[in-house]
Design an enzyme around this catalytic site. Structure first.
Site, mmCIF file in Angstrom:
data_model
loop_
_atom_site.group_PDB
_atom_site.id
_atom_site.type_symbol
_atom_site.label_atom_id
_atom_site.label_comp_id
_atom_site.label_asym_id
_atom_site.label_seq_id
_atom_site.Cartn_x
_atom_site.Cartn_y
_atom_site.Cartn_z
ATOM 1 N N ASP A 238 0.858 -1.204 0.000
ATOM 2 C CA ASP A 238 0.000 0.000 0.000
ATOM 3 C C ASP A 238 0.883 1.240 0.000
ATOM 4 O O ASP A 238 1.613 1.495 0.957
ATOM 5 C CB ASP A 238 -0.893 -0.024 1.245
ATOM 6 N N ASN B 178 -0.296 4.521 -0.553
ATOM 7 C CA ASN B 178 -0.935 5.811 -0.224
ATOM 8 C C ASN B 178 -1.701 5.761 1.087
ATOM 9 O O ASN B 178 -2.589 6.554 1.333
ATOM 10 C CB ASN B 178 -1.872 6.231 -1.376
ATOM 11 N N ASP C 246 -4.062 3.883 2.536
ATOM 12 C CA ASP C 246 -5.495 3.619 2.729
ATOM 13 C C ASP C 246 -5.716 2.170 3.158
ATOM 14 O O ASP C 246 -6.852 1.705 3.222
ATOM 15 C CB ASP C 246 -6.287 3.935 1.448
ATOM 16 N N ASP D 263 -1.748 -1.292 -3.893
ATOM 17 C CA ASP D 263 -2.069 -0.546 -5.117
ATOM 18 C C ASP D 263 -0.909 -0.624 -6.112
ATOM 19 O O ASP D 263 0.147 -1.186 -5.804
ATOM 20 C CB ASP D 263 -2.380 0.910 -4.760
ATOM 21 N N ASP E 77 -4.912 -10.561 -15.860
ATOM 22 C CA ASP E 77 -5.905 -11.575 -15.524
ATOM 23 C C ASP E 77 -7.176 -11.252 -16.311
ATOM 24 O O ASP E 77 -7.786 -10.202 -16.109
ATOM 25 C CB ASP E 77 -6.183 -11.517 -14.013
ATOM 26 N N ASP F 35 -9.343 -16.442 -16.448
ATOM 27 C CA ASP F 35 -10.128 -16.885 -15.299
ATOM 28 C C ASP F 35 -11.238 -17.858 -15.734
ATOM 29 O O ASP F 35 -11.993 -17.559 -16.656
ATOM 30 C CB ASP F 35 -10.773 -15.641 -14.666
ATOM 31 N N GLU G 84 -7.173 -20.941 -16.764
ATOM 32 C CA GLU G 84 -7.501 -21.540 -15.477
ATOM 33 C C GLU G 84 -8.648 -22.502 -15.714
ATOM 34 O O GLU G 84 -9.700 -22.093 -16.207
ATOM 35 C CB GLU G 84 -7.919 -20.479 -14.456
ATOM 36 N N HIS H 57 -3.861 -17.327 -4.999
ATOM 37 C CA HIS H 57 -4.691 -16.509 -4.100
ATOM 38 C C HIS H 57 -5.979 -17.216 -3.689
ATOM 39 O O HIS H 57 -6.757 -16.674 -2.889
ATOM 40 C CB HIS H 57 -5.016 -15.194 -4.809
ATOM 41 N N ASP H 58 -6.217 -18.400 -4.260
ATOM 42 C CA ASP H 58 -7.458 -19.128 -3.953
ATOM 43 C C ASP H 58 -7.252 -20.298 -3.003
ATOM 44 O O ASP H 58 -8.222 -20.995 -2.664
ATOM 45 C CB ASP H 58 -8.055 -19.718 -5.243
#
Ligand code: TEU
Ligand code: CA
Length: 556
Positions: free
Chosen positions: A22, A24, A26, A30, A99, A200, A254, A327-328
């Site tokens: 990150d 910035n 928040d 990003d 992706d 995907d 995928e 990530h899954d």
């Protein structure tokens, strides 16, 4: 043997931007945050970055629900940031895979807003609408994310299909206008210089019919009802003809539901469809009949068999991907290694396996420092829509919610989505704000900074192992043969071609193992290329005594 190309020889690094860095303050990763870390990624020696979705999205499924394919998600920055990221990647001699999520869009996409507004809207058939049956949905199809795959829309008194969340309506690939829209957006990104796509759930874009599924087991419904539909290869050939064939790019599909009988047709060179696949044989093997939240132990012999069968499938044609996580799924050192007593050794063992198999290896962000699963003690600490939908379903069914939380600790996708642990300062240097998802508390012990200059760190083992793969290109293409596949703790295999021979030994257990190699090659002259704890002790000329979680790559 197969033709040699850059994407077969590449090592790919996957970035899940929301959790990467990150810039910035928040609390959300990003694009500028990724730019700040490009030298870290480059230092691994990888060639390609697969970037998870960064398009405009309401983030119902963290970017896999796209509301504008031509613009960057507000939380991640601007198109200028994207252009800076892309040129930063190219300046370092790396390539970028985007992706591509085109089985479905977000329900907040302009197309869907039009489509749902009336039955004769010109974009009605960009999506899949059916009348209800007996006061309910058109059929009994289950969503990947709990509940029905159909959502009622009262404006037109019909249901729309969503194999994922109800905010992810499936696009209607039967409609040539929709397909042309997809090809146009693909060209937009390729013309910007993007080097390819990870596609995907590309295996489910062609729907067979809308009859009920006869299968009680969800994986059977995926494979027999949702995946490998009648026009899938026609669509992929058209996509290749219309788009991919005009660029020197890489595509990886995928493929939930793609199995050994259907896999080759997607990636065989003459089929002119995709370059390679993610198959999921090894990724669902510890999911019981109830799916992800019904975990069962991994059958190690089955694990080795799956890798052998897929290697055989692609040894003369097509090409495979070699991955253990993304990530899954849960963190690889927790799922396939031993994150308790042999954390460092087993993380290195998994890296040595990834880098010595035939296929393109994929490294998921954070695995290069051995990030582990997390176990938040409250369901409110989780974010993933797949977890939250399943939780709501368990609650509605009066099932044991403490047991559910335990299953989330094992198989929840958020295990892989906790922010990257850059250093031991507050929030692990990921953000100066409250992170969108809590960090794994072990960031004080597991982080990039601590491993950066530590000679025997997991991070430096990844760097060494990737450079070994680069220095030994035969590891990319050479033959593969597993040794004594029935052994319950050791995974051993030969790699060889006309010029060179390798022996790989991996002890996937916390005990010392005595292992005898077969006599495919005589091994009187062995030289250790790399190991996670030095050379393996030998007893007699073919017998190895492997220490717990010991891994070694030998050249004969
Ligand atoms: O995942 C689709 C997929 O393969 C599913 O099996 C998914 O892994 C799910 O967790 C099964 O339990 C892709 C993306 O990788 C995933 O992040 C998205 O949520 C999904 O498609 C929908 O776009
Ligand atoms: Ca941010």
């Amino acid at each position: 043997s197969v033709n040699k190309t850059w994407w077969k020889e590449a090592v790919v690094y996957q970035v899940y931007p929301r959790s990467f860095n990150d810039s910035n303050g928040d609390g959300i990763g990003d694009l500028q945050g990724i730019i700040q870390k490009l030298d870290h990624i480059k230092s691994l020696g990888v060639d390609v970055i697969w970037l998870c979705p960064v398009y405009k999205s309401p983030n119902d499924d963290n970017g896999y629900d796209i509301s504008d394919y031509y613009d960057i998600m507000d939380e991640f920055g601007t198109m200028e940031d994207f252009d800076e990221l892309l040129s930063g990647i190219h300046a370092r001699g790396m390539k970028l895979l985007m992706d591509l999520v085109v089985n479905h869009s977000s329900d907040e996409h302009a197309w869907f807003k039009e489509s749902r507004s009336s039955r004769n809207n010109p974009k009605r058939d960009y999506y899949i609408w059916k009348p209800g049956k007996n006061g309910g949905p058109p059929n009994n199809w289950p969503s990947f994310f709990s509940g029905s795959a159909w959502q009622y829309a009262e404006e037109t008194n019909e249901y729309y299909l969503h194999l994922f969340t109800k905010k992810q309506p499936d696009l209607n690939w039967e409609n040539p206008k929709l397909r042309e829209e997809v090809y146009q957006l693909m060209r937009y990104w390729l013309d910007k210089g993007v080097n390819g796509f990870r596609m995907d759930v590309i295996s489910v874009i062609s729907k067979r019919n809308y009859d009920d599924t006869p299968h009680a087991n969800f994986n059977d419904t995926i494979a027999q009802v949702y995946a490998n539909g009648p026009r899938i290869h026609e669509f992929l050939k058209e996509m290749n003809r219309e788009v991919m064939s005009h660029y020197d790019v890489m595509t990886v599909g995928e493929g939930p539901g793609i199995d050994l009988d259907t896999g080759l047709q997607y990636v065989a060179e003459d089929e002119k469809e995709l370059n390679m696949l993610f198959h999921f044989g090894h990724m669902f093997m510890d999911h019981g009949p109830g799916g992800r939240f019904d975990p069962k132990p991994i059958d190690f012999v089955e694990f080795k068999k799956i890798f052998r069968l897929w290697d055989e499938k692609f040894k003369n044609d097509g090409w495979g991907s070699i991955f253990l996580g993304n990530h899954d799924f849960q963190r690889i050192v927790s799922r396939f290694g031993n994150d308790a007593d042999f954390w460092e050794e087993s993380a290195k063992l998994l890296c040595l396996m990834l880098m010595t198999m035939r296929g393109t290896p994929y490294v998921y962000q954070g695995d290069e420092i051995g990030m582990t699963n997390v176990a938040f003690d409250r369901i409110e600490d989780y974010d993933d829509v797949e977890i939250m939908n399943a939780y709501a379903e368990w609650k509605a069914q009066g099932k044991d919610l403490d047991l559910f939380l335990k299953h989330v600790h094992v198989n929840g996708r958020d295990n892989a989505r906790t922010p990257i642990q850059w250093d031991a300062t507050q929030n692990a240097g990921f953000t100066s704000a409250t992170p969108w998802l809590k960090l794994n508390p072990n960031y004080t012990k597991i982080n990039v900074a601590d491993q950066q200059n530590a000679e025997n760190s997991i991070l430096n083992f990844y760097r060494q192992m990737i450079s070994v793969r680069k220095a030994n290109p035969s590891l990319v293409y050479a033959n593969y043969a597993v040794i004594n596949e029935a052994h319950k703790q050791v995974y051993a295999y030969w790699r060889w071609d006309d010029a060179v021979r390798y022996l790989i030994l991996l002890n996937f257990s916390a005990d010392q193992q005595t292992f005898e190699v077969d006599d495919r090659f005589d091994i009187e002259s062995l030289s250790l290329i790399i190991g996670n704890m030095g050379a393996v002790q030998m007893e007699g000329e073919k017998i190895f005594k492997l220490l717990p979680w010991q891994a070694a790559l030998y050249q004969l």
